[in-house]
Design an enzyme around this catalytic site. Sequence first.
Site, mmCIF file in Angstrom:
data_model
loop_
_atom_site.group_PDB
_atom_site.id
_atom_site.type_symbol
_atom_site.label_atom_id
_atom_site.label_comp_id
_atom_site.label_asym_id
_atom_site.label_seq_id
_atom_site.Cartn_x
_atom_site.Cartn_y
_atom_site.Cartn_z
ATOM 1 N N ASP A 160 -4.986 8.075 -5.700
ATOM 2 C CA ASP A 160 -4.336 6.641 -5.930
ATOM 3 C C ASP A 160 -4.363 6.605 -7.801
ATOM 4 O O ASP A 160 -4.759 7.299 -8.344
ATOM 5 C CB ASP A 160 -4.996 5.529 -5.299
ATOM 6 C CG ASP A 160 -6.607 5.264 -5.741
ATOM 7 O OD1 ASP A 160 -6.905 6.073 -6.763
ATOM 8 O OD2 ASP A 160 -7.002 4.531 -4.890
ATOM 9 N N GLU B 73 0.777 -1.239 0.010
ATOM 10 C CA GLU B 73 -0.060 -0.132 -0.024
ATOM 11 C C GLU B 73 0.652 1.399 0.084
ATOM 12 O O GLU B 73 0.429 2.282 -0.577
ATOM 13 C CB GLU B 73 -0.711 -0.062 1.108
ATOM 14 C CG GLU B 73 -2.149 -0.999 1.092
ATOM 15 C CD GLU B 73 -3.132 -0.622 0.183
ATOM 16 O OE1 GLU B 73 -3.184 0.696 -0.231
ATOM 17 O OE2 GLU B 73 -3.873 -1.533 -0.095
#
Length: 145
Positions: free
Chosen positions: A24, A15
């Site tokens: 993202d 992550e």
Amino acid sequence: MNLSPIGEACLIAREGRRLRAYRDSVGVWTIGVGHTSAAGPPQVAPGLAITAAECDAIFARDVAAYVAAVRSGLTAPVGPHAFDALVSLCYNIGPSAFAGSTALRRINAGDAAGGAEAMLMWARPAAILGRRRTEAEQFVTPYAA
């Protein structure tokens, strides 16, 4: 079963750990260890910054929910490495998607190899395929003693 220290380290590595909000790969505002507003507070918005301690607290709260989702859906016995891989998958695709996944269905039916293969079906965006491969590999590879 709980997320092991190895599984936690792998999940954080997958992550990343960022203390300032960013978009993202699909444009969702994210902060900390892959935390999005969909996971609960804090709501992530441009300009949001958190401390390292806040990041750790948010991650602990978030990961507990995903561990619970895996525990709830998983009926077949698996080793710690496999459980960790499933938590990583669930953390990324969400509890609802995990609960309805072909991967979970196959694993619960006793087809671990088919479950690992089905993890690779979660390949959007294309940039996520490397992560899926490492999760599938983690699922089938016991940790060294």
